[in-house]
Design a protein around this motif. Structure first.
Motif, PDB file in Angstrom:
ATOM      1  N   ILE A 258       1.114  -0.923  -0.325  1.00  0.00           N
ATOM      2  CA  ILE A 258       0.216   0.461   0.169  1.00  0.00           C
ATOM      3  C   ILE A 258       0.682   0.969  -0.017  1.00  0.00           C
ATOM      4  O   ILE A 258       1.609   1.880   0.723  1.00  0.00           O
ATOM      5  CB  ILE A 258      -0.629  -0.165   0.934  1.00  0.00           C
ATOM      6  N   CYS A 259       0.618   1.842  -1.078  1.00  0.00           N
ATOM      7  CA  CYS A 259       1.156   3.362  -1.136  1.00  0.00           C
ATOM      8  C   CYS A 259       0.486   3.864  -1.070  1.00  0.00           C
ATOM      9  O   CYS A 259      -0.644   4.424  -1.741  1.00  0.00           O
ATOM     10  CB  CYS A 259       2.119   3.110  -2.609  1.00  0.00           C
ATOM     11  N   PHE A 260       0.104   5.498   0.128  1.00  0.00           N
ATOM     12  CA  PHE A 260      -0.842   6.600   0.502  1.00  0.00           C
ATOM     13  C   PHE A 260      -0.935   7.456  -0.512  1.00  0.00           C
ATOM     14  O   PHE A 260      -1.721   8.070  -1.193  1.00  0.00           O
ATOM     15  CB  PHE A 260      -0.601   6.651   1.605  1.00  0.00           C
ATOM     16  N   SER A 261       0.761   7.746  -1.162  1.00  0.00           N
ATOM     17  CA  SER A 261       1.096   8.407  -2.487  1.00  0.00           C
ATOM     18  C   SER A 261      -0.411   8.250  -3.722  1.00  0.00           C
ATOM     19  O   SER A 261      -0.305   8.494  -4.446  1.00  0.00           O
ATOM     20  CB  SER A 261       2.546   8.366  -2.642  1.00  0.00           C
ATOM     21  N   ASP A 262      -0.620   6.682  -3.894  1.00  0.00           N
ATOM     22  CA  ASP A 262      -0.931   6.270  -4.767  1.00  0.00           C
ATOM     23  C   ASP A 262      -2.498   6.435  -4.597  1.00  0.00           C
ATOM     24  O   ASP A 262      -3.109   6.456  -5.788  1.00  0.00           O
ATOM     25  CB  ASP A 262      -0.421   4.761  -5.329  1.00  0.00           C
ATOM     26  N   LEU A 263      -3.063   6.549  -3.624  1.00  0.00           N
ATOM     27  CA  LEU A 263      -4.817   6.823  -3.531  1.00  0.00           C
ATOM     28  C   LEU A 263      -5.673   7.350  -4.169  1.00  0.00           C
ATOM     29  O   LEU A 263      -6.937   7.318  -5.042  1.00  0.00           O
ATOM     30  CB  LEU A 263      -4.786   6.906  -1.233  1.00  0.00           C
ATOM     31  N   ASN A 264      -5.227   8.833  -5.020  1.00  0.00           N
ATOM     32  CA  ASN A 264      -5.558   9.707  -5.402  1.00  0.00           C
ATOM     33  C   ASN A 264      -5.086  10.231  -6.824  1.00  0.00           C
ATOM     34  O   ASN A 264      -5.683  10.653  -7.204  1.00  0.00           O
ATOM     35  CB  ASN A 264      -6.448  10.891  -4.579  1.00  0.00           C
TER      36      ASN A 264
END
Length: 378
Positions: A258-264
């Motif tokens: 999981i990469c938070f930078s990829d969420l949106n």
């Protein structure tokens, strides 16, 4: 016909570049007339005495973020599993040993092969040191070479120098992917033993890749953003550039957990994508923006304009990118500092054509092929 066993980051690999380089070396050796296959090797889990500061940091970050991930990422994990299934299917298409070997039984494979190759990719990443990737199991009467083996850092830790030295002196021939690693190994061995060769993906021609390339996935014009690192800045720059160009962004999110930078990030996020379709996404893109070595390779193979960012996670990967860009005479496409990471820099460079004449690459390919043929003369 003599048989070659290749040990690489092949078995259960969840990285597009990792699997495509495994495919490429096996396929190219077959073009040269050798019978070659990947050795299915399940690498060992790093024990505590092998831990580095980099791994400790990653373990801590993973532990702290795990409760947050579990709270909202159930659907994401489900989507990632569909991608994993695609990797497994492609893995089956690469010639490989029927048996899956471990540290305990890999010595059993020595009777199946006349020669052994370790590489390519980061088989010599000492952060996850596995002696099997140094062919410690292969007996002295079998040919042992490395092909385009890679270390993420050109510095061999003092604590590992004796170990690495004792492994390498058993090799019949050594080749690596980065020039800096050539220097490090030759210094360690006090010789000119190590040679610089191409990543296997560059040994195959475009028509070879066309044979396995998937059909077009996206009907609209798009920018393909392929980021392995977690840097938010490069994603913001890519989004601003896409807006200026009036193009949609296609991404493969959460490539390394999981990469938070990829969420949106991105207009279209894809999970169930095979390595075949990964090639297609690059081939049919208007632009590729990436921090990945192999995304740059395929962008050049298919002459797609691209920009490559420095990966800012711990452990520099920049040397392999700079070495690659030198071969294509396109060092200006490396967005490694604040000025070059700005949207304006990408816009100023967007219309510059890629070179289609690569004398350095052509010379390197000749040397790479010669290395394989001369040292596998079995």
């Amino acid at each position: 016909m003599k048989k070659i066993g290749i040990i690489s980051l092949y078995h259960q690999n969840k990285n597009y570049g990792g699997l495509l380089q495994a495919y490429a070396l096996t396929a190219f050796l077959k073009k040269l007339g050798f019978d070659a296959e990947q050795i299915s090797f399940k690498k060992d889990i790093i024990t505590e005495d092998h831990l580095t500061l980099e791994i400790l940091f990653r373990k801590l970050r993973r532990k702290l973020s795990e409760p947050v991930k579990k709270a909202f990422a159930k659907d994401i994990y489900h989507n990632i599993s569909s991608r994993t299934a695609m990797f497994k299917e492609f893995e089956k298409s690469i010639p490989h040993s029927t048996d899956v070997y471990t540290r305990e039984n890999i010595i059993d494979c020595i009777y199946n092969y006349d020669a052994f190759i370790t590489g390519s990719d980061q088989v010599w990443n000492l952060a996850w040191y596995n002696p099997e990737y140094f062919l410690n199991f292969a007996p002295s009467d079998k040919i042992k070479i490395s092909y385009a083996a890679s270390m993420p850092s050109s510095q061999i830790p003092q604590s590992r120098k004796n170990t690495v030295y004792n492994h390498l002196i058993r090799f019949d021939a050594i080749s690596v992917r980065e020039k800096e690693t050539v220097q490090a190994i030759n210094k360690l061995l006090n010789s000119n033993t190590a040679k610089h060769v191409l990543d296997p993906t560059l040994l195959l021609e475009r028509n070879d890749w066309d044979k396995i390339c998937g059909s077009r996935k996206i009907s609209d014009k798009y920018i393909f953003c392929y980021f392995l690192g977690r840097n938010r800045k490069m994603r913001k720059t890519a989004s601003a550039f896409a807006k200026k160009m009036n193009l949609k962004i296609v991404t493969l999110p959460h490539l390394c957990d999981i990469c938070f930078s990829d969420l949106n990030f991105g207009d279209e996020q894809i999970y169930d994508l095979s390595p075949n379709d990964f090639i297609s996404l690059i081939k049919n893109a208007e632009y590729v923006i990436t921090d990945s070595f192999h995304a740059v390779v395929f962008s050049n193979i298919y002459q797609v304009k691209h920009f490559v960012f420095s990966r800012t996670d711990l452990g520099s990967m920049d040397s392999r990118i700079t070495n690659l860009l030198e071969l294509f005479d396109e060092k200006e496409r490396f967005c490694f500092n604040k000025k070059r990471s700005d949207t304006k820099y990408l816009i100023d460079l967007k219309d510059r054509q890629l070179n289609n004449h690569h004398p350095l690459l052509d010379k390197a390919k000749i040397l790479s092929v010669d290395f394989l043929q001369e040292n596998l003369d079995i």
